[in-house]
Design a protein around this motif. Structure first.
Motif, mmCIF file in Angstrom:
data_model
loop_
_atom_site.group_PDB
_atom_site.id
_atom_site.type_symbol
_atom_site.label_atom_id
_atom_site.label_comp_id
_atom_site.label_asym_id
_atom_site.label_seq_id
_atom_site.Cartn_x
_atom_site.Cartn_y
_atom_site.Cartn_z
ATOM 1 N N ALA A 123 0.825 -1.206 0.000
ATOM 2 C CA ALA A 123 0.000 0.000 0.000
ATOM 3 C C ALA A 123 0.863 1.261 0.000
ATOM 4 C CB ALA A 123 -0.907 -0.008 1.227
ATOM 5 N N SER A 124 0.188 2.393 -0.188
ATOM 6 C CA SER A 124 0.884 3.680 -0.130
ATOM 7 C C SER A 124 -0.081 4.770 0.306
ATOM 8 C CB SER A 124 1.471 4.048 -1.496
ATOM 9 O OG SER A 124 0.440 4.352 -2.415
ATOM 10 N N GLU A 125 0.506 5.862 0.756
ATOM 11 C CA GLU A 125 -0.250 7.088 1.014
ATOM 12 C C GLU A 125 0.703 8.248 0.783
ATOM 13 O OE1 GLU A 125 -1.741 7.597 4.995
ATOM 14 O OE2 GLU A 125 0.129 6.961 5.879
ATOM 15 N N ALA A 126 0.273 9.207 -0.008
ATOM 16 C CA ALA A 126 1.059 10.406 -0.311
ATOM 17 C C ALA A 126 2.470 10.071 -0.802
ATOM 18 C CB ALA A 126 1.115 11.316 0.901
ATOM 19 N N GLY A 127 2.605 9.041 -1.641
ATOM 20 C CA GLY A 127 3.889 8.703 -2.219
ATOM 21 C C GLY A 127 4.827 7.902 -1.336
ATOM 22 N N VAL A 128 4.362 7.469 -0.172
ATOM 23 C CA VAL A 128 5.164 6.650 0.736
ATOM 24 C C VAL A 128 4.568 5.246 0.727
ATOM 25 C CG1 VAL A 128 5.947 6.341 3.103
ATOM 26 C CG2 VAL A 128 5.683 8.636 2.172
ATOM 27 N N TYR A 129 5.409 4.235 0.531
ATOM 28 C CA TYR A 129 4.949 2.859 0.401
ATOM 29 C C TYR A 129 5.214 2.074 1.672
ATOM 30 C CZ TYR A 129 4.508 4.051 -4.464
ATOM 31 O OH TYR A 129 4.127 4.652 -5.628
ATOM 32 N N PHE A 130 4.400 1.028 1.927
ATOM 33 C CA PHE A 130 4.552 0.165 3.090
ATOM 34 C C PHE A 130 3.751 -1.100 2.869
ATOM 35 C CE2 PHE A 130 1.607 3.626 3.732
ATOM 36 C CZ PHE A 130 0.406 2.984 3.999
ATOM 37 N N VAL A 131 4.000 -2.112 3.715
ATOM 38 C CA VAL A 131 3.250 -3.364 3.679
ATOM 39 C C VAL A 131 2.374 -3.407 4.920
ATOM 40 C CG1 VAL A 131 3.398 -5.880 3.676
ATOM 41 C CG2 VAL A 131 5.104 -4.530 2.422
ATOM 42 N N LEU A 132 1.089 -3.717 4.711
ATOM 43 C CA LEU A 132 0.127 -3.806 5.815
ATOM 44 C C LEU A 132 -0.240 -5.256 6.078
ATOM 45 C CD1 LEU A 132 -2.436 -1.026 4.819
ATOM 46 C CD2 LEU A 132 -0.854 -0.957 6.738
ATOM 47 N N ARG A 133 -0.627 -5.541 7.313
ATOM 48 C CA ARG A 133 -1.251 -6.815 7.657
ATOM 49 C C ARG A 133 -2.304 -6.541 8.725
ATOM 50 N NH1 ARG A 133 3.283 -10.116 11.227
ATOM 51 N NH2 ARG A 133 3.230 -8.696 13.002
ATOM 52 N N TRP A 134 -3.363 -7.330 8.713
ATOM 53 C CA TRP A 134 -4.453 -7.201 9.681
ATOM 54 C C TRP A 134 -4.151 -8.105 10.861
ATOM 55 C CZ3 TRP A 134 -8.156 -4.084 10.979
ATOM 56 C CH2 TRP A 134 -9.175 -4.518 11.835
ATOM 57 N N THR A 135 -4.301 -7.590 12.089
ATOM 58 C CA THR A 135 -4.007 -8.387 13.287
ATOM 59 C C THR A 135 -5.256 -8.785 14.054
ATOM 60 O OG1 THR A 135 -3.816 -6.438 14.685
ATOM 61 C CG2 THR A 135 -1.808 -7.207 13.587
ATOM 62 N N GLY A 136 -6.410 -8.300 13.632
ATOM 63 C CA GLY A 136 -7.632 -8.545 14.381
ATOM 64 C C GLY A 136 -8.019 -7.338 15.211
ATOM 65 N N ASP A 137 -7.009 -6.592 15.671
ATOM 66 C CA ASP A 137 -7.247 -5.368 16.439
ATOM 67 C C ASP A 137 -7.016 -4.120 15.601
ATOM 68 O OD1 ASP A 137 -7.745 -6.840 18.751
ATOM 69 O OD2 ASP A 137 -5.616 -6.916 19.241
ATOM 70 N N GLY A 138 -6.444 -4.281 14.432
ATOM 71 C CA GLY A 138 -6.124 -3.155 13.563
ATOM 72 C C GLY A 138 -4.996 -3.539 12.628
ATOM 73 N N TYR A 139 -4.565 -2.601 11.827
ATOM 74 C CA TYR A 139 -3.496 -2.865 10.880
ATOM 75 C C TYR A 139 -2.132 -2.561 11.493
ATOM 76 C CZ TYR A 139 -6.633 -3.539 6.940
ATOM 77 O OH TYR A 139 -7.579 -4.039 6.090
ATOM 78 N N GLU A 140 -1.140 -3.358 11.071
ATOM 79 C CA GLU A 140 0.256 -3.100 11.377
ATOM 80 C C GLU A 140 0.968 -2.893 10.055
ATOM 81 O OE1 GLU A 140 1.197 -5.575 15.436
ATOM 82 O OE2 GLU A 140 1.556 -6.574 13.525
ATOM 83 N N GLU A 141 2.087 -2.164 10.096
ATOM 84 C CA GLU A 141 2.842 -1.899 8.878
ATOM 85 C C GLU A 141 4.311 -2.203 9.079
ATOM 86 O OE1 GLU A 141 4.325 2.601 8.732
ATOM 87 O OE2 GLU A 141 2.146 2.428 8.559
ATOM 88 N N THR A 142 4.994 -2.448 7.960
ATOM 89 C CA THR A 142 6.436 -2.623 7.943
ATOM 90 C C THR A 142 6.957 -2.132 6.603
ATOM 91 O OG1 THR A 142 8.259 -4.126 8.452
ATOM 92 C CG2 THR A 142 6.529 -4.990 7.030
#
Length: 169
Positions: A123-142
């Motif tokens: 995923a990305s937002e405003a030209g910055v990229y990252f990887v998301l995963r769902w944990t059940g409580d919310g998203y985490e990124e790396t």
């Protein structure tokens, strides 16, 4: 001066009680290592130091940095003050991904691609990229950073990924 917003290194130390010591940001990884070890020498045995990649946050009202992956961590032995490399020299950091809670910085998050079972989202937002995963409580990124760096992170995660619903043929 480094004008590449993906090429900065944040370093910092904490003593064994968890109190923050010296820290800073530089554009050279070697300089970050020098400053980290100098700061650790000033603290009592049992201190910990970390270097992470950071990016300049161009959307912040005041100058600030967006944290990236930890690329180096070192501890001092509690008795002898000897430096003990803990986990993540840069050449091995590619296989160790630090997951942090995802907090949207600006507007909408755009998902470009998902893994076979939708566990990872590129995923990305405003030209910055990252990887998301769902944990059940919310998203985490790396892997927050440039397209190329985050694409490598996504590739490493999906290559080592096996999910119960993934086809084996």
């Amino acid at each position: 001066m480094n004008l590449d917003t993906d090429g900065f290194y944040s370093w910092g130390v904490r003593d064994r009680m968890g109190y923050r010591g010296a820290g800073g940001v530089t554009d050279r990884s070697g300089r970050a290592v020098e400053l980290l070890f100098a700061a650790l020498r000033d603290l009592s045995p049992g201190a910990t130091g970390v270097i992470r990649v950071v990016r300049l946050d161009r959307h912040a009202r005041n100058p600030s940095y967006l944290p990236g992956q930890i690329v180096f961590r070192v501890d001092t032995d509690k008795a002898t003050r000897v430096f003990v490399e803990d986990a993540t020299p840069y050449r091995r950091a590619k296989l160790m991904h630090t997951w942090e809670p995802h907090t949207p910085h600006v507007g909408h998050v755009r998902v470009h691609e998902t893994s076979c079972c939708d566990e990872y989202q590129f995923a990305s937002e405003a030209g910055v990229y990252f990887v998301l995963r769902w944990t059940g409580d919310g998203y985490e990124e790396t892997g927050r950073g440039s397209y190329a760096a985050t694409a490598r992170t996504r590739l490493e995660l999906t290559q080592h990924h096996r999910h119960a619903t993934q086809a084996t043929w």
